[in-house]
Design an enzyme around this catalytic site. Structure first.
Site, PDB file in Angstrom:
ATOM      1  N   GLU A  95      33.429 -22.992   7.632  1.00 15.61           N
ATOM      2  CA  GLU A  95      32.501 -21.849   7.900  1.00 15.61           C
ATOM      3  C   GLU A  95      32.735 -20.999   6.587  1.00 15.61           C
ATOM      4  O   GLU A  95      31.534 -20.455   6.149  1.00 15.61           O
ATOM      5  CB  GLU A  95      33.139 -21.157   9.160  1.00 15.61           C
ATOM      6  N   TYR A 131      30.633 -13.314  12.699  1.00 14.10           N
ATOM      7  CA  TYR A 131      29.949 -14.596  12.614  1.00 14.10           C
ATOM      8  C   TYR A 131      31.041 -15.626  12.596  1.00 14.10           C
ATOM      9  O   TYR A 131      31.225 -16.574  13.388  1.00 14.10           O
ATOM     10  CB  TYR A 131      28.993 -14.782  11.468  1.00 14.10           C
ATOM     11  N   ASP A 159      24.025 -16.055  12.752  1.00 20.47           N
ATOM     12  CA  ASP A 159      23.683 -16.173  11.349  1.00 20.47           C
ATOM     13  C   ASP A 159      22.064 -16.031  11.065  1.00 20.47           C
ATOM     14  O   ASP A 159      21.344 -15.956  12.105  1.00 20.47           O
ATOM     15  CB  ASP A 159      24.116 -17.557  10.715  1.00 20.47           C
TER      16      ASP A 159
END
Ligand code: SF4
Length: 368
Positions: A56, A135, A153
């Site tokens: 991520e 996020y 996102d």
């Protein structure tokens, strides 16, 4: 026929049962589309929070194609929290070289050191990690621990904004809140990991910023943007990012087999990466103007006469909020030079051991 827009107060217009049906339909369509169209990516094969965290962070501001090889190399060298925590920061930066946004690598390293070898397993402790925002915390907690936190996102903003016909600017506090609330209400609570991956891929591959595939979209019958002819207008952004120009003059020193570099410090781009001696100017300068600058004269020891050659002019390097125009000079001095004392003296053949910005790396690959 245009469908009535839902508001965030469903009790006024829609019952709980109706909303539940609406939500299930949305997530079922998205997940079915995902099953048939998903990208096979290595970090999707695991529920290991460390691996998901690394993927991520790499994928923030980096396209999947570009980040893929970096992820594989990074995980191979730093397979777990402990290995990453024990590594030297310079080595972590070296593995990040070329990915940009280097604060991500510094934060990863600092966060790994703060974990005492064990990845946290609650949302509150995950989001408290350095460099982890809402996020990333939602992605880790949903995909590793099955917690129903929605990822929000740019892709998710776009899908929800279009599907729900939300015209509030997504870069305003109100717009962010509105879409985040919708994301929380729409998430599939029984399958949060699958749903989150599905909606991100849906936005990245089908409901794209330009030319979305509405003709093949399973949501088209209920999409407000499509019904109202607003697809190309949504999501709305009110502020365009301001871009500034910067002018860098790099100096590649040849002192026999030696050259000079320095680690960038301060709150600026490429912090903790190494670079060649640099003079930044407010506007482009000629070779004569550069040599006359006090910063340049300070580099050169008294009595030494460098040979100076402009090697590359006006190399344009685009970052998110800045455009850098770089000139590269080659300066030849005796091997025993006393110049550039503020810089680290290394063999030119050792340059590839240091993490260097992509801009300088490209120059060195052509001229090193
Ligand atoms: S119909 Fe078009 S705009 Fe609407 S969700 Fe599908 S791809 Fe996106």
């Amino acid at each position: 026929m245009t469908r009535k827009k839902y508001t965030l107060l469903p009790a006024e217009i829609i019952s709980d049962d109706e909303f539940s049906t609406f939500r299930i339909q949305f997530s079922t369509d998205i997940i079915r589309w995902y099953d048939e169209n998903k990208r096979e990516l290595p970090w999707r094969e695991t529920t290991d929070p460390y691996t998901i965290w690394i993927s991520e962070i790499i994928l923030q501001q980096t396209r999947v194609n570009q980040g893929y090889d970096y992820f594989l190399r990074f995980i191979e060298r730093f397979p777990d929290v402990q290995t990453l925590a024990e590594a030297h920061e310079d080595e972590v930066m070296k593995y990040w070289q070329g990915l940009g946004y280097y604060s991500r690598a510094r934060n990863l390293h600092a966060a790994a050191k703060s974990m005492n070898g064990i990845f946290p397993d609650t949302y509150e402790r995950v989001i408290a990690l350095k460099g982890v925002g809402e996020y990333t915390a939602a992605a880790i907690c949903s995909m590793s621990y099955g917690m129903p936190y929605p990822v929000v996102d740019g892709n998710v903003f776009r899908v929800i904004s279009r599907y729900m016909g939300i015209e509030t600017p997504i870069d305003s506090g109100r717009g962010k809140k509105e879409i985040t609330e919708w994301a929380s209400r729409l998430i599939d609570r029984k399958r949060p990991a699958l749903y989150n991956q599905a909606i991100m891929d849906f936005g990245a591959l089908l409901c794209t910023p330009k030319s979305p595939g509405c003709a093949e979209c399973p949501l088209v019958d209920r999409c407000i943007a499509f019904a109202d002819g607003l697809v190309s207008k949504l999501p709305v952004k009110k502020n365009k990012t301001k871009v500034t120009n910067r002018y860098f003059n790099y100096i590649y020193v040849h002192a026999g087999e030696y050259t000079y570099i320095r680690k960038r410090v301060g709150d600026d781009i490429w912090k903790n990466l190494f670079e060649l001696p640099l003079i930044e100017t407010l506007q482009p300068v000629t070779e004569e103007e550069l040599i006359a600058l006090p910063e340049f004269r300070n580099f050169i020891a008294e009595g030494e006469l460098p040979l100076i050659r402009l090697s590359l002019r006006q190399v344009k390097h685009v970052l998110s909020h800045r455009v850098i125009y770089a000139d590269f000079y080659e300066v030849t001095l005796p091997e025993t030079t006393r110049s550039f004392t503020a810089y680290k003296r290394i063999k030119k053949s050792e340059l590839d051991q240091y993490a260097i910005s992509r801009l300088v790396q490209i120059f060195l690959e052509k001229n090193g």
